[in-house]
Design an enzyme around this catalytic site. Structure first.
Site, PDB file in Angstrom:
ATOM      1  N   ASP A  99       0.815  -1.223   0.000  1.00 19.68           N
ATOM      2  CA  ASP A  99       0.000   0.000   0.000  1.00 19.68           C
ATOM      3  C   ASP A  99       0.845   1.269   0.000  1.00 19.68           C
ATOM      4  OD1 ASP A  99      -2.249  -1.685   0.278  1.00 19.68           O
ATOM      5  OD2 ASP A  99      -1.960  -1.709   2.443  1.00 19.68           O
ATOM      6  N   LYS A 153       1.872   2.610  -4.968  1.00 19.94           N
ATOM      7  CA  LYS A 153       2.605   2.257  -6.182  1.00 19.94           C
ATOM      8  C   LYS A 153       1.809   2.536  -7.448  1.00 19.94           C
ATOM      9  CE  LYS A 153       3.100  -2.048  -4.560  1.00 19.94           C
ATOM     10  NZ  LYS A 153       2.768  -2.019  -3.142  1.00 19.94           N
ATOM     11  N   GLY A 166      -4.593  -4.537  -4.677  1.00 18.16           N
ATOM     12  CA  GLY A 166      -5.668  -3.742  -5.249  1.00 18.16           C
ATOM     13  C   GLY A 166      -5.241  -2.318  -5.403  1.00 18.16           C
ATOM     14  N   HIS A 167      -5.548  -1.725  -6.522  1.00 19.27           N
ATOM     15  CA  HIS A 167      -5.362  -0.285  -6.604  1.00 19.27           C
ATOM     16  C   HIS A 167      -6.404   0.350  -7.504  1.00 19.27           C
ATOM     17  CE1 HIS A 167      -2.156  -1.986  -9.312  1.00 19.27           C
ATOM     18  NE2 HIS A 167      -2.931  -1.379 -10.153  1.00 19.27           N
ATOM     19  N   GLN A 169       2.055  -5.974  -2.963  1.00 21.30           N
ATOM     20  CA  GLN A 169       2.444  -6.052  -1.535  1.00 21.30           C
ATOM     21  C   GLN A 169       3.774  -5.316  -1.357  1.00 21.30           C
ATOM     22  OE1 GLN A 169       1.346  -9.436  -2.921  1.00 21.30           O
ATOM     23  NE2 GLN A 169      -0.596  -8.468  -2.542  1.00 21.30           N
ATOM     24  N   THR A 215      -7.805  -1.086  -0.082  1.00 24.02           N
ATOM     25  CA  THR A 215      -8.586  -1.121  -1.328  1.00 24.02           C
ATOM     26  C   THR A 215      -9.260  -2.473  -1.491  1.00 24.02           C
ATOM     27  OG1 THR A 215      -6.618  -0.026  -2.205  1.00 24.02           O
ATOM     28  CG2 THR A 215      -8.383  -0.434  -3.761  1.00 24.02           C
ATOM     29  N   THR A 268      -9.818  -4.975   1.118  1.00 21.48           N
ATOM     30  CA  THR A 268     -10.682  -5.456   2.201  1.00 21.48           C
ATOM     31  C   THR A 268     -11.367  -4.320   2.962  1.00 21.48           C
ATOM     32  OG1 THR A 268      -8.817  -5.436   3.728  1.00 21.48           O
ATOM     33  CG2 THR A 268      -9.250  -7.506   2.576  1.00 21.48           C
ATOM     34  N   LEU A 314       3.888  12.498   0.762  1.00 15.87           N
ATOM     35  CA  LEU A 314       4.598  13.450   1.625  1.00 15.87           C
ATOM     36  C   LEU A 314       3.625  14.494   2.188  1.00 15.87           C
ATOM     37  CD1 LEU A 314       7.438  14.368   2.589  1.00 15.87           C
ATOM     38  CD2 LEU A 314       7.563  15.811   0.543  1.00 15.87           C
ATOM     39  N   ASP A 315       2.600  14.817   1.412  1.00 17.54           N
ATOM     40  CA  ASP A 315       1.619  15.827   1.824  1.00 17.54           C
ATOM     41  C   ASP A 315       0.879  15.433   3.104  1.00 17.54           C
ATOM     42  OD1 ASP A 315       0.687  13.859  -0.155  1.00 17.54           O
ATOM     43  OD2 ASP A 315      -1.303  14.670   0.322  1.00 17.54           O
ATOM     44  N   GLY A 321       5.579  12.132  -3.956  1.00 20.82           N
ATOM     45  CA  GLY A 321       4.152  12.375  -4.180  1.00 20.82           C
ATOM     46  C   GLY A 321       3.650  13.420  -3.190  1.00 20.82           C
ATOM     47  N   GLY A 375       0.194  14.703  -3.424  1.00 19.41           N
ATOM     48  CA  GLY A 375      -1.268  14.809  -3.421  1.00 19.41           C
ATOM     49  C   GLY A 375      -1.870  13.655  -4.193  1.00 19.41           C
TER      50      GLY A 375
HETATM   51  P1  IMP Z   1      -2.480 -12.667   2.125  1.00 15.66           P
HETATM   52  O1  IMP Z   1      -1.553 -12.105   1.092  1.00 15.66           O
HETATM   53  O2  IMP Z   1      -3.914 -12.449   1.808  1.00 15.66           O
HETATM   54  O3  IMP Z   1      -2.151 -14.087   2.461  1.00 15.66           O
HETATM   55  O4  IMP Z   1      -2.213 -11.856   3.486  1.00 15.66           O
HETATM   56  C1  IMP Z   1      -0.991 -11.952   4.196  1.00 15.66           C
HETATM   57  C2  IMP Z   1      -0.590 -10.607   4.783  1.00 15.66           C
HETATM   58  O5  IMP Z   1      -0.270  -9.717   3.706  1.00 15.66           O
HETATM   59  C3  IMP Z   1      -1.683  -9.915   5.589  1.00 15.66           C
HETATM   60  O6  IMP Z   1      -1.070  -9.172   6.626  1.00 15.66           O
HETATM   61  C4  IMP Z   1      -2.308  -8.963   4.583  1.00 15.66           C
HETATM   62  O7  IMP Z   1      -2.920  -7.863   5.223  1.00 15.66           O
HETATM   63  C5  IMP Z   1      -1.066  -8.548   3.826  1.00 15.66           C
HETATM   64  N1  IMP Z   1      -1.375  -8.094   2.459  1.00 15.66           N
HETATM   65  C6  IMP Z   1      -1.704  -8.840   1.390  1.00 15.66           C
HETATM   66  N2  IMP Z   1      -1.901  -8.074   0.319  1.00 15.66           N
HETATM   67  C7  IMP Z   1      -1.667  -6.818   0.687  1.00 15.66           C
HETATM   68  C8  IMP Z   1      -1.671  -5.555  -0.001  1.00 15.66           C
HETATM   69  O8  IMP Z   1      -1.919  -5.454  -1.210  1.00 15.66           O
HETATM   70  N3  IMP Z   1      -1.365  -4.472   0.757  1.00 15.66           N
HETATM   71  C9  IMP Z   1      -1.042  -4.551   2.062  1.00 15.66           C
HETATM   72  N4  IMP Z   1      -1.019  -5.695   2.748  1.00 15.66           N
HETATM   73  C10 IMP Z   1      -1.325  -6.824   2.061  1.00 15.66           C
END
Ligand code: IMP
Length: 451
Positions: free
Chosen positions: A13, A16, A40-41, A245, A320, A322, A353-354, A434, A436
């Site tokens: 998160d 990116k 997710g983005h 990730q 994004t 969950t 940074l903002d 970044g 904003g």
């Molecule tokens: P999993 O990838 O669903 O197995 O989750 C394992 C760990 O990675 C958990 O702490 C999730 O919250 C974290 N995680 C998985 N995908 C993301 C992401 O896109 N952003 C941030 N954390 C993530």
């Protein structure tokens, strides 16, 4: 320029998406090399909002080819619905290819992920209620005996891949192998579901039928990802390998067991796409100006009080995928240096940074204390990392909004000092910051001009 790898240098998160979108506009091919729809983005492109979990956002740029490499795990239903949405928007999806060696997330992977997490949370709550948390020796973070996964089946899909009874995309065209893999997997999974988790079991026939129903969808998309990369590079084109990730969630190098089950690090980009390391000539590490994390696990610079809430609100720190509220804390330079080292990062992109505007004082961890010692090096053992407390360097804050800054000279002096300190500690240039949420809200060429 040939191949650029872009990775998250924290716990995911890092923002990116915006950078990927910008780099994709100059690339001929964008490749995802690991993870699945746990990522997710959301991208605002040409005034329209698009959400992606699997398809690289490069697809929004005309003519850019997008590949899901062999290291990715694909939930067919998710991919189909993303492609459906793109088609409805008249976006050409014929540019999306899938490696036959990519694994499929099967319904039983999602069930197992969900059942394990639910069971772990329930177990922890029952024990807490009776005053016992001895079963959770690593008890860090919320519901610490659960990993806090996205419950998308990622871990079980990679587990079966490593156990050699995972289902690959290519198995959809080989019914005998497909049935064999599913039978082996379900034989074990049903035992667990029924006897450990009190969950309904799966029927092999129904799973095989369901899987086969996806075959024609995948048929026209198959391509060798590594070959495509080599072809593009040999023709002088640029390739972007897009990590999801982040380094601290890497299966080998992250804060195990609170990690994802793939290899987001730059080395994973080669494995997960099918190229050799010498083809990579640029590794961009993306880091927020502070740190966030979702799910359980240690987080030395976490802020639990008002300052943490301010970061959540100002940074809109909700997942994004969950929708979970992200844990927030100060920038951790010790962990960032570790990420720079294990990825061979060649430049840093600092995002958001903002969000730090308005704090009287901004902090960054420059060392940890644990077991009576103080060190600026990342600890050797996770047991040390779990108990590490940060030693902060404090910076004077800046009060003015910076969203309209486009050059380093537009930034307040104190923000420039902060960026310079990052460069000095990590020993790498910060090439962009970044400022904003707008696509254009980026200060380029930071390295040459930080205070
Ligand atoms: P999993 O990838 O669903 O197995 O989750 C394992 C760990 O990675 C958990 O702490 C999730 O919250 C974290 N995680 C998985 N995908 C993301 C992401 O896109 N952003 C941030 N954390 C993530």
């Amino acid at each position: 320029m040939g191949v650029t790898v872009l990775i998250g240098a924290q716990w995911g998160d890092e923002g990116k998406g915006k950078l990927v979108d910008r780099l994709a506009s100059q690339a001929s091919l964008v490749v995802r090399y690991q993870g699945g729809n746990n990522a997710g983005h959301t991208i605002v492109h040409a005034g329209e909002r698009h959400s992606f979990h699997l398809v690289p956002s490069g697809v929004l740029h005309d003519g850019v080819e997008c590949a899901l490499g062999p290291g990715v795990v694909i939930d067919p239903m998710v991919l189909r619905s993303e492609i459906e949405v793109l088609r409805e928007k008249n976006i050409d999806t014929s540019r999306i290819t899938v490696s036959p060696q990519a694994h499929l997330i099967m319904p039983y992977h999602v069930a197992l992920d969900e059942a394990r997490e639910t069971w772990a949370v329930a177990r922890e709550r029952v024990a807490k209620a009776s005053g016992d948390d001895s079963y959770s020796p690593q008890g860090v973070g919320k519901d610490a005996s659960a990993i806090g996964t996205t419950r998308r089946g990622i871990g079980p899909a990679y587990t079966h891949k490593a156990s050699r009874f995972g289902v690959r995309v290519e198995d959809l065209f080989d019914e005998v192998t497909l049935r064999d893999r599913i039978e082996t997997a379900v034989g074990e999974v049903n035992l667990l579901l029924q006897h450990r988790f009190d969950h309904p079991v799966f029927s092999v026939d129904a799973l095989v039928d369901q899987a086969l129903s996806h075959a024609s969808f995948f048929r026209g998309m198959l391509a060798d990802t590594g070959d495509r990369i080599r072809q593009v590079v040999s023709q002088g084109g640029q390739v972007l390998l897009e990590g999801t990730q982040g380094a601290m969630l890497d299966l080998d190098h992250g804060t195990y067991p609170y990690v994802t089950s793939s290899s987001p690090v730059a080395g994973g980009a080669c494995v997960g796409s099918g190229i050799g390391p010498k083809m990579v000539d640029r590794v961009i590490g993306v880091a927020k100006a502070y740190v966030t994390r979702v799910g359980g696990g240690p987080f030395p610079t976490e802020l639990e009080g008002r300052e943490g809430e301010v970061l959540v609100e100002a940074g809109n720190e909700f997942g994004t995928t969950t929708g979970r509220k992200r844990r927030c804390g100060w920038l951790d330079l010790v962990a960032l240096k570790r990420a720079a080292d294990i990825n061979g990062i060649t430049e840093l992109a600092i995002t958001k940074l903002d969000v730090l505007s308005g704090f009287d004082t901004v902090k960054a961890a420059v060392a940890y204390q644990y077991d009576g010692t103080e060190s600026s090096r990342y600890p050797l053992l996770q047991s040390e990392f779990r108990v590490a407390t940060p030693v902060y360097r404090e910076f004077a804050g800046w009060s003015q909004p910076i969203a309209s800054a486009r050059s380093i000279d537009d930034l307040p002096e104190n923000a420039r000092v902060f960026l310079r300190a990052i460069e000095e500690f990590i020993g790498l240039p910060v090439t962009s910051a970044g400022v904003g949420s707008d696509r254009s809200a980026v200060v380029e060429n930071v390295a040459s001009g930080a205070a």
